[in-house]
Scaffold this motif. Structure first.
Motif, PDB file in Angstrom:
ATOM      1  N   ILE A  74      10.057  10.667 -49.651  1.00  0.00           N
ATOM      2  CA  ILE A  74       9.622  11.537 -48.060  1.00  0.00           C
ATOM      3  C   ILE A  74      10.645  12.445 -47.135  1.00  0.00           C
ATOM      4  N   SER A  75      10.865  14.080 -47.717  1.00  0.00           N
ATOM      5  CA  SER A  75      11.080  15.054 -47.370  1.00  0.00           C
ATOM      6  C   SER A  75      10.531  15.529 -45.880  1.00  0.00           C
ATOM      7  N   GLY A  76       9.240  15.394 -45.545  1.00  0.00           N
ATOM      8  CA  GLY A  76       9.072  15.657 -44.332  1.00  0.00           C
ATOM      9  C   GLY A  76       8.197  17.282 -44.682  1.00  0.00           C
ATOM     10  N   SER A  77       8.866  17.910 -45.652  1.00  0.00           N
ATOM     11  CA  SER A  77       8.226  19.691 -45.711  1.00  0.00           C
ATOM     12  C   SER A  77       7.063  19.518 -47.051  1.00  0.00           C
ATOM     13  N   ALA A  78       6.170  19.807 -46.966  1.00  0.00           N
ATOM     14  CA  ALA A  78       5.268  19.998 -47.891  1.00  0.00           C
ATOM     15  C   ALA A  78       5.888  21.315 -48.900  1.00  0.00           C
ATOM     16  N   LEU A  82       6.620  20.974 -52.620  1.00  0.00           N
ATOM     17  CA  LEU A  82       6.004  21.743 -53.556  1.00  0.00           C
ATOM     18  C   LEU A  82       6.755  21.953 -55.012  1.00  0.00           C
ATOM     19  N   MET A  83       8.232  21.961 -54.338  1.00  0.00           N
ATOM     20  CA  MET A  83       9.625  22.879 -55.148  1.00  0.00           C
ATOM     21  C   MET A  83      10.010  21.821 -55.619  1.00  0.00           C
ATOM     22  N   LEU A  84       9.897  20.396 -55.456  1.00  0.00           N
ATOM     23  CA  LEU A  84      10.227  19.008 -55.949  1.00  0.00           C
ATOM     24  C   LEU A  84       8.817  18.584 -57.123  1.00  0.00           C
ATOM     25  N   ARG A  85       7.654  18.883 -57.066  1.00  0.00           N
ATOM     26  CA  ARG A  85       7.255  18.768 -58.460  1.00  0.00           C
ATOM     27  C   ARG A  85       7.195  19.372 -59.280  1.00  0.00           C
ATOM     28  N   SER A  86       7.413  20.810 -58.522  1.00  0.00           N
ATOM     29  CA  SER A  86       7.595  21.891 -59.619  1.00  0.00           C
ATOM     30  C   SER A  86       8.821  21.891 -60.650  1.00  0.00           C
ATOM     31  N   ALA A  87       9.484  21.288 -60.024  1.00  0.00           N
ATOM     32  CA  ALA A  87      11.014  21.416 -60.633  1.00  0.00           C
ATOM     33  C   ALA A  87      11.315  20.103 -61.683  1.00  0.00           C
ATOM     34  N   ASP A  88      10.167  18.973 -61.401  1.00  0.00           N
ATOM     35  CA  ASP A  88      10.272  17.885 -62.354  1.00  0.00           C
ATOM     36  C   ASP A  88       8.607  18.148 -63.517  1.00  0.00           C
ATOM     37  N   GLU A  95      11.813  23.251 -69.363  1.00  0.00           N
ATOM     38  CA  GLU A  95      11.973  25.011 -69.423  1.00  0.00           C
ATOM     39  C   GLU A  95      13.277  23.884 -68.156  1.00  0.00           C
ATOM     40  N   TYR A  96      14.530  23.675 -68.113  1.00  0.00           N
ATOM     41  CA  TYR A  96      15.766  23.912 -66.940  1.00  0.00           C
ATOM     42  C   TYR A  96      15.756  24.850 -66.735  1.00  0.00           C
ATOM     43  N   ALA A  97      15.735  26.148 -67.324  1.00  0.00           N
ATOM     44  CA  ALA A  97      16.544  27.239 -66.007  1.00  0.00           C
ATOM     45  C   ALA A  97      15.644  27.202 -64.201  1.00  0.00           C
ATOM     46  N   ALA A  98      14.150  26.759 -65.281  1.00  0.00           N
ATOM     47  CA  ALA A  98      13.074  27.114 -63.760  1.00  0.00           C
ATOM     48  C   ALA A  98      12.874  25.746 -62.974  1.00  0.00           C
ATOM     49  N   ALA A  99      13.352  24.350 -63.469  1.00  0.00           N
ATOM     50  CA  ALA A  99      13.391  23.328 -62.991  1.00  0.00           C
ATOM     51  C   ALA A  99      14.396  24.182 -61.894  1.00  0.00           C
ATOM     52  N   LEU A 100      15.420  24.424 -62.321  1.00  0.00           N
ATOM     53  CA  LEU A 100      16.609  24.764 -61.689  1.00  0.00           C
ATOM     54  C   LEU A 100      16.455  25.550 -60.620  1.00  0.00           C
ATOM     55  N   ASP A 101      16.029  26.472 -61.068  1.00  0.00           N
ATOM     56  CA  ASP A 101      15.503  27.291 -59.407  1.00  0.00           C
ATOM     57  C   ASP A 101      14.853  26.885 -58.377  1.00  0.00           C
ATOM     58  N   TYR A 102      13.376  25.935 -59.308  1.00  0.00           N
ATOM     59  CA  TYR A 102      13.154  25.328 -58.345  1.00  0.00           C
ATOM     60  C   TYR A 102      13.645  24.337 -57.285  1.00  0.00           C
ATOM     61  N   LEU A 103      14.780  23.528 -58.172  1.00  0.00           N
ATOM     62  CA  LEU A 103      15.484  23.014 -56.901  1.00  0.00           C
ATOM     63  C   LEU A 103      16.870  23.405 -56.192  1.00  0.00           C
ATOM     64  N   ASP A 104      17.188  24.668 -56.343  1.00  0.00           N
ATOM     65  CA  ASP A 104      17.982  25.857 -55.930  1.00  0.00           C
ATOM     66  C   ASP A 104      16.854  25.922 -54.544  1.00  0.00           C
ATOM     67  N   GLU A 105      15.988  26.178 -54.605  1.00  0.00           N
ATOM     68  CA  GLU A 105      15.039  27.025 -53.191  1.00  0.00           C
ATOM     69  C   GLU A 105      14.612  25.506 -52.349  1.00  0.00           C
ATOM     70  N   SER A 116      16.430  16.325 -53.015  1.00  0.00           N
ATOM     71  CA  SER A 116      16.561  17.552 -53.457  1.00  0.00           C
ATOM     72  C   SER A 116      18.328  17.754 -54.247  1.00  0.00           C
ATOM     73  N   TRP A 117      19.239  17.551 -53.908  1.00  0.00           N
ATOM     74  CA  TRP A 117      20.761  17.511 -54.100  1.00  0.00           C
ATOM     75  C   TRP A 117      20.488  16.561 -55.369  1.00  0.00           C
ATOM     76  N   ASN A 118      19.949  15.503 -54.983  1.00  0.00           N
ATOM     77  CA  ASN A 118      19.544  14.073 -56.441  1.00  0.00           C
ATOM     78  C   ASN A 118      19.189  14.929 -57.767  1.00  0.00           C
ATOM     79  N   LYS A 119      17.777  15.079 -57.329  1.00  0.00           N
ATOM     80  CA  LYS A 119      17.625  15.658 -58.655  1.00  0.00           C
ATOM     81  C   LYS A 119      17.903  17.062 -59.077  1.00  0.00           C
ATOM     82  N   ARG A 120      18.482  17.591 -58.386  1.00  0.00           N
ATOM     83  CA  ARG A 120      19.334  18.705 -59.455  1.00  0.00           C
ATOM     84  C   ARG A 120      20.517  18.466 -60.057  1.00  0.00           C
TER      85      ARG A 120
END
Length: 200
Positions: A74-78, A82-88, A95-105, A116-120
């Protein structure tokens, strides 16, 4: 009929009606109970980790582990969600470069959110970038020292690097938090035997 009896027949119904309309003095006033305080995520995690520490059966522990992950997710931010779902989704398609961009964001939007840090960290681990993975794991543990997922990743990296004593200490920390973790138990057993063998 006497005058007194006539007056009584007129007054008595009025008295009865008045008594029926008045509220009974003996009935207590029922007050609504005060609303219960909402349980914070931190309090819920404390309770769940206390339960997890008592469990030795892996099947029983899985339910508590799922609840812990539920709180962590539960991030508390929609937008972050969305960024984390897109990264997954991107990582699932390799598509690891795109996933990394989403996680950075996601991290830029909410840097205090540990998952977010754990997923990255997991993505860096998956792509073999152990140094960056360890750096992100440190960020996870700074926010949630009980994160057995991040600790397991750290132990695996240390073990792969041949740092068996350090890896053993981390796996033991995982078991302290999550005693029914069979994977951690196996690593502790293997590393303990290996280190004992090296002493002889």
């Amino acid at each position: 009929m006497s005058a007194m009896r006539f007056i009584a027949t007129l007054i008595l119904p009025v008295l009865i009606l008045s008594a029926a309309a008045a509220p009974p003095a003996s009935v207590p006033v029922v007050q609504e109970p005060p609303p219960l305080e909402a349980v914070s995520p931190s309090q819920k995690l404390d309770k769940l980790f206390a339960q997890l520490k008592r469990l030795r059966d892996p099947s029983a522990a899985q339910g508590v582990v799922a609840e812990i992950w539920g709180v962590w997710n539960i991030s508390g931010s929609a937008t972050v969600d969305l960024m984390l779902r897109s990264a997954d989704a991107a990582a699932g398609k390799q598509e690891y470069a795109a996933a990394l961009d989403y996680l950075d964001e996601a991290i830029a939007l909410k840097p205090d959110y540990a998952e977010s840090w754990n997923k990255r960290a997991t993505l860096h681990f998956k792509t073999g970038n152990y140094e960056r993975s360890m750096a992100d794991i440190a960020q996870v543990l700074a926010r949630e020292p009980r994160h057995f997922g991040a600790l397991s990743g750290m132990a695996a990296i240390l073990e792969d690097a041949g740092r068996d004593a350090a890896a053993l200490a981390i796996w033991e920390r995982v078991i302290d938090l999550y005693p029914a973790n069979r994977d951690a138990q196996g690593h502790v057993r293997t590393l303990s035997e290996k280190l004992d063998g090296n002493k002889t």
